[in-house]
Design an enzyme around this catalytic site. Structure first.
Site, PDB file in Angstrom:
ATOM      1  N   ARG A 121     -19.468  68.081 -25.125  1.00 33.23           N
ATOM      2  CA  ARG A 121     -19.966  67.664 -23.796  1.00 33.23           C
ATOM      3  C   ARG A 121     -21.410  67.155 -23.835  1.00 33.23           C
ATOM      4  O   ARG A 121     -22.137  67.237 -22.855  1.00 33.23           O
ATOM      5  CB  ARG A 121     -19.861  68.788 -22.774  1.00 33.23           C
ATOM      6  CG  ARG A 121     -18.438  69.232 -22.531  1.00 33.23           C
ATOM      7  CD  ARG A 121     -18.285  69.909 -21.188  1.00 33.23           C
ATOM      8  NE  ARG A 121     -16.923  70.378 -21.046  1.00 33.23           N
ATOM      9  CZ  ARG A 121     -16.533  71.578 -21.447  1.00 33.23           C
ATOM     10  NH1 ARG A 121     -17.388  72.412 -21.989  1.00 33.23           N
ATOM     11  NH2 ARG A 121     -15.272  71.933 -21.296  1.00 33.23           N
ATOM     12  N   GLU A 244     -25.388  51.476 -11.794  1.00 27.43           N
ATOM     13  CA  GLU A 244     -24.894  50.169 -11.332  1.00 27.43           C
ATOM     14  C   GLU A 244     -24.184  50.234  -9.982  1.00 27.43           C
ATOM     15  O   GLU A 244     -23.057  49.780  -9.821  1.00 27.43           O
ATOM     16  CB  GLU A 244     -23.993  49.516 -12.400  1.00 27.43           C
ATOM     17  CG  GLU A 244     -23.895  48.002 -12.205  1.00 27.43           C
ATOM     18  CD  GLU A 244     -23.267  47.256 -13.369  1.00 27.43           C
ATOM     19  OE1 GLU A 244     -23.610  47.533 -14.530  1.00 27.43           O
ATOM     20  OE2 GLU A 244     -22.444  46.393 -13.089  1.00 27.43           O
ATOM     21  N   ARG A 248     -28.339  46.841 -10.699  1.00 31.90           N
ATOM     22  CA  ARG A 248     -28.126  46.716 -12.146  1.00 31.90           C
ATOM     23  C   ARG A 248     -27.154  45.579 -12.498  1.00 31.90           C
ATOM     24  O   ARG A 248     -27.203  45.032 -13.600  1.00 31.90           O
ATOM     25  CB  ARG A 248     -27.643  48.049 -12.744  1.00 31.90           C
ATOM     26  CG  ARG A 248     -27.558  47.984 -14.256  1.00 31.90           C
ATOM     27  CD  ARG A 248     -27.396  49.340 -14.908  1.00 31.90           C
ATOM     28  NE  ARG A 248     -27.294  49.173 -16.341  1.00 31.90           N
ATOM     29  CZ  ARG A 248     -27.439  50.133 -17.236  1.00 31.90           C
ATOM     30  NH1 ARG A 248     -27.706  51.352 -16.837  1.00 31.90           N
ATOM     31  NH2 ARG A 248     -27.332  49.899 -18.525  1.00 31.90           N
ATOM     32  N   ASN A 252     -25.873  41.366 -15.510  1.00 33.76           N
ATOM     33  CA  ASN A 252     -24.651  40.665 -15.918  1.00 33.76           C
ATOM     34  C   ASN A 252     -24.710  39.176 -15.621  1.00 33.76           C
ATOM     35  O   ASN A 252     -23.691  38.487 -15.643  1.00 33.76           O
ATOM     36  CB  ASN A 252     -23.430  41.270 -15.204  1.00 33.76           C
ATOM     37  CG  ASN A 252     -23.177  42.686 -15.665  1.00 33.76           C
ATOM     38  OD1 ASN A 252     -23.410  43.014 -16.812  1.00 33.76           O
ATOM     39  ND2 ASN A 252     -22.710  43.526 -14.755  1.00 33.76           N
ATOM     40  N   HIS A 255     -22.440  36.742 -17.331  1.00 28.28           N
ATOM     41  CA  HIS A 255     -21.362  37.506 -17.965  1.00 28.28           C
ATOM     42  C   HIS A 255     -20.011  37.361 -17.266  1.00 28.28           C
ATOM     43  O   HIS A 255     -18.990  37.578 -17.888  1.00 28.28           O
ATOM     44  CB  HIS A 255     -21.739  38.989 -18.063  1.00 28.28           C
ATOM     45  CG  HIS A 255     -22.832  39.276 -19.062  1.00 28.28           C
ATOM     46  ND1 HIS A 255     -24.079  38.719 -18.989  1.00 28.28           N
ATOM     47  CD2 HIS A 255     -22.853  40.066 -20.179  1.00 28.28           C
ATOM     48  CE1 HIS A 255     -24.821  39.157 -19.988  1.00 28.28           C
ATOM     49  NE2 HIS A 255     -24.110  39.971 -20.726  1.00 28.28           N
ATOM     50  N   HIS A 259     -17.507  36.780 -20.126  1.00 26.14           N
ATOM     51  CA  HIS A 259     -16.420  37.674 -20.546  1.00 26.14           C
ATOM     52  C   HIS A 259     -15.080  36.946 -20.555  1.00 26.14           C
ATOM     53  O   HIS A 259     -14.233  37.190 -21.407  1.00 26.14           O
ATOM     54  CB  HIS A 259     -16.353  38.913 -19.646  1.00 26.14           C
ATOM     55  CG  HIS A 259     -17.369  39.955 -20.031  1.00 26.14           C
ATOM     56  ND1 HIS A 259     -17.596  41.089 -19.304  1.00 26.14           N
ATOM     57  CD2 HIS A 259     -18.213  40.032 -21.075  1.00 26.14           C
ATOM     58  CE1 HIS A 259     -18.545  41.814 -19.877  1.00 26.14           C
ATOM     59  NE2 HIS A 259     -18.938  41.187 -20.955  1.00 26.14           N
TER      60      HIS A 259
HETATM   61  P1  NAD Z   1     -22.715  43.894 -33.556  1.00 32.28           P
HETATM   62  O1  NAD Z   1     -23.064  45.286 -33.372  1.00 32.28           O
HETATM   63  O2  NAD Z   1     -21.311  43.551 -33.895  1.00 32.28           O
HETATM   64  O3  NAD Z   1     -23.671  43.257 -34.655  1.00 32.28           O
HETATM   65  C1  NAD Z   1     -23.538  41.896 -34.986  1.00 32.28           C
HETATM   66  C2  NAD Z   1     -23.400  41.703 -36.503  1.00 32.28           C
HETATM   67  O4  NAD Z   1     -24.672  41.902 -37.109  1.00 32.28           O
HETATM   68  C3  NAD Z   1     -22.466  42.691 -37.172  1.00 32.28           C
HETATM   69  O5  NAD Z   1     -21.752  42.028 -38.171  1.00 32.28           O
HETATM   70  C4  NAD Z   1     -23.422  43.715 -37.774  1.00 32.28           C
HETATM   71  O6  NAD Z   1     -22.880  44.382 -38.876  1.00 32.28           O
HETATM   72  C5  NAD Z   1     -24.555  42.821 -38.181  1.00 32.28           C
HETATM   73  N1  NAD Z   1     -25.841  43.466 -38.328  1.00 32.28           N
HETATM   74  C6  NAD Z   1     -26.373  44.463 -37.594  1.00 32.28           C
HETATM   75  N2  NAD Z   1     -27.652  44.661 -37.930  1.00 32.28           N
HETATM   76  C7  NAD Z   1     -27.933  43.791 -38.922  1.00 32.28           C
HETATM   77  C8  NAD Z   1     -29.090  43.496 -39.668  1.00 32.28           C
HETATM   78  N3  NAD Z   1     -30.251  44.090 -39.431  1.00 32.28           N
HETATM   79  N4  NAD Z   1     -29.024  42.526 -40.619  1.00 32.28           N
HETATM   80  C9  NAD Z   1     -27.858  41.844 -40.817  1.00 32.28           C
HETATM   81  N5  NAD Z   1     -26.744  42.050 -40.135  1.00 32.28           N
HETATM   82  C10 NAD Z   1     -26.782  43.022 -39.184  1.00 32.28           C
HETATM   83  O7  NAD Z   1     -23.050  43.017 -32.257  1.00 32.28           O
HETATM   84  P2  NAD Z   1     -24.312  43.009 -31.266  1.00 32.28           P
HETATM   85  O8  NAD Z   1     -24.474  41.589 -30.875  1.00 32.28           O
HETATM   86  O9  NAD Z   1     -25.465  43.756 -31.791  1.00 32.28           O
HETATM   87  O10 NAD Z   1     -23.768  43.847 -30.021  1.00 32.28           O
HETATM   88  C11 NAD Z   1     -22.621  43.431 -29.301  1.00 32.28           C
HETATM   89  C12 NAD Z   1     -22.011  44.658 -28.666  1.00 32.28           C
HETATM   90  O11 NAD Z   1     -22.966  45.229 -27.784  1.00 32.28           O
HETATM   91  C13 NAD Z   1     -20.781  44.378 -27.850  1.00 32.28           C
HETATM   92  O12 NAD Z   1     -19.812  45.345 -28.146  1.00 32.28           O
HETATM   93  C14 NAD Z   1     -21.251  44.515 -26.416  1.00 32.28           C
HETATM   94  O13 NAD Z   1     -20.235  44.957 -25.562  1.00 32.28           O
HETATM   95  C15 NAD Z   1     -22.329  45.551 -26.558  1.00 32.28           C
HETATM   96  N6  NAD Z   1     -23.356  45.506 -25.504  1.00 32.28           N
HETATM   97  C16 NAD Z   1     -23.660  46.674 -24.892  1.00 32.28           C
HETATM   98  C17 NAD Z   1     -24.640  46.702 -23.918  1.00 32.28           C
HETATM   99  C18 NAD Z   1     -25.021  48.012 -23.291  1.00 32.28           C
HETATM  100  O14 NAD Z   1     -25.791  48.001 -22.344  1.00 32.28           O
HETATM  101  N7  NAD Z   1     -24.541  49.108 -23.795  1.00 32.28           N
HETATM  102  C19 NAD Z   1     -25.322  45.529 -23.580  1.00 32.28           C
HETATM  103  C20 NAD Z   1     -24.991  44.346 -24.228  1.00 32.28           C
HETATM  104  C21 NAD Z   1     -24.000  44.340 -25.192  1.00 32.28           C
HETATM  105  N1  GLY Z   2     -26.057  44.951 -20.356  1.00 32.39           N
HETATM  106  C1  GLY Z   2     -25.809  45.254 -19.002  1.00 32.39           C
HETATM  107  C2  GLY Z   2     -26.335  46.575 -18.578  1.00 32.39           C
HETATM  108  O1  GLY Z   2     -26.902  47.308 -19.359  1.00 32.39           O
HETATM  109  O2  GLY Z   2     -26.182  46.937 -17.441  1.00 32.39           O
END
Ligand code: NAD
Ligand code: GLY
Length: 365
Positions: A121, A244, A248, A252, A255, A259
């Site tokens: 948790r 949100e 918040r 997006n 987006h 999406h």
């Molecule tokens: P990712 O985590 O897939 O990373 C992109 C690529 O870069 C991967 O192949 C990874 O292995 C590589 N990589 C990571 N660090 C590296 C480094 N230092 N050097 C070389 N390669 C490296 O993608 P991302 O763009 O970081 O994140 C996308 C994800 O984030 C999605 O799942 C999306 O839904 C999520 N997201 C979440 C939020 C949130 O608020 N939680 C906001 C935006 C996006």
């Molecule tokens: N990336 C959108 C959010 O964090 O709300």
């Protein structure tokens, strides 16, 4: 009617929650010392993927840490991998006061954060984001989760980290496409800045115009400042509306379209950032068509996206299919689509007042 007994559960408001975001060069080598200031954990579980582990496992030395190294890719942000993380936590006998560390991009951050929120948790959670996208966006604000086969990020929670360590040195190994995907989220902040409600005016749009070359060269001072500005803007929004309920949703911007573009192309053709960049252009066009923004602002915003060369060419989509798909996204409410639309210089508003015809027109940008 039988007598109804009503009891009340009255949980006092949680204390305000705050955490630091540390941004700098070569933080990995100092991580252990930095982390210890933010958690009393005895044991750690570092969650990463094969790519990041290969590049940086030897740079992140943390005593009493077990590592779980997952396959790389959005397609692994799922139940199976969540189970792998939880199983590793059990095997390492992590206790309630212990800590899960996300060491990777947004995929790892979201997944490890959800494991931290649900294991026992909730155990301590620390973010060490390694992509630009994760450093400017996903590591801050507490949205964690995994995908379901019927929807992106469909299963999740709000769970804030104890600290975020953004080491800009690791961005040097990102390929250009991954750098650009982060830059799409960076440009997003420029177009929503004035609605974020920050006291300080960063004039971020002009900043991005001025420092494009330095940003692409990963000039450390500029990069640190850029991450700091984005995180400040995001924090301003999250501080006002963590869950949100309203504001918040402005994060997006781009987006709603993005999406759909990702879904219609099975997440295999465009990166998240490329889809968001296209989505921002479409949203700008929709605003312009609705008379919410002047032509000069419309053109200069499109021009900034062009200058950063975030996308090559927007494909032509089947408009009916695109429109139908929009309703499946979790941003639609009561069967109505909601858009984040620019309505003035660096400001946006959330509106459902959009016709199908206008949406169709906005896809040709
Ligand atoms: P990712 O985590 O897939 O990373 C992109 C690529 O870069 C991967 O192949 C990874 O292995 C590589 N990589 C990571 N660090 C590296 C480094 N230092 N050097 C070389 N390669 C490296 O993608 P991302 O763009 O970081 O994140 C996308 C994800 O984030 C999605 O799942 C999306 O839904 C999520 N997201 C979440 C939020 C949130 O608020 N939680 C906001 C935006 C996006
Ligand atoms: N990336 C959108 C959010 O964090 O709300």
């Amino acid at each position: 009617m039988e007598k109804l007994q009503t009891l009340k559960v009255d949980i006092p408001q949680k204390n305000a929650y705050s955490y630091d975001i540390l941004i700098g060069e070569n933080l990995l080598s100092q991580a252990e010392g930095l982390i210890k200031k933010y958690t009393k954990a005895n044991k750690f579980l570092v969650v990463t993927n094969e790519t990041v582990a290969k590049l940086y496992r030897s740079s992140l030395k943390i005593q009493n840490a077990a590592w779980v190294v997952l396959k790389d890719g959005e397609e692994y942000k799922n139940y199976d991998m969540l189970k792998v993380i939880i199983d590793a936590a059990v095997a390492h006998r992590l206790e309630r006061k212990d800590c899960i560390i996300a060491f990777g991009g947004g995929v790892i951050g979201d997944m490890a954060g959800f494991a931290a929120a649900s294991y026992m948790r909730g155990v301590d959670f620390i973010q060490i984001p390694t992509t630009l996208l994760a450093q400017v966006d996903s590591s801050v604000g507490g949205k964690v989760g995994i995908n379901h086969e019927h929807g992106k990020n469909m299963i999740g929670a709000f769970y804030q980290p104890k600290v975020v360590l953004a080491d800009i040195s690791v961005l040097k190994t990102l390929d250009l496409r991954q750098l650009k995907t982060g830059l799409a989220e960076v440009l997003k902040y420029a177009l929503i800045e004035r609605t974020c409600g920050c006291e300080k005016n960063f004039k971020f749009f002009n900043y991005l115009k001025k420092y494009k070359d330095e940003i692409y060269k990963l000039e450390p001072d500029i990069l640190s400042e850029l991450i700091q500005i984005c995180c400040t803007l995001k924090a301003c929004v999250v501080n006002q509306d963590e869950r949100e309920k309203g504001l918040r949703a402005i994060l997006n911007f781009g987006h709603t379209y993005g999406h759909v573009i990702e879904t219609l192309t099975n997440y295999t053709v465009f990166t998240h950032g490329e889809a968001v960049a296209m989505g921002m252009k479409m949203a700008l066009k929709l605003s312009y068509l609705k008379g919410l923004i002047e032509e000069s602002y419309y053109k200069k915003s499109l021009d900034l996206i062009e200058q950063y060369k975030l996308i090559d060419k927007i494909p032509s989509f089947d408009k009916e299919r695109f429109y139908d798909e929009m309703f499946l996204d979790k941003k639609s409410q009561n069967g109505k689509l909601r858009f984040v639309l620019p309505n003035g210089l660096y400001t946006v508003k959330i509106t459902a007042d959009v016709t199908k015809e206008q949406i169709f027109q906005s896809l040709d940008v």
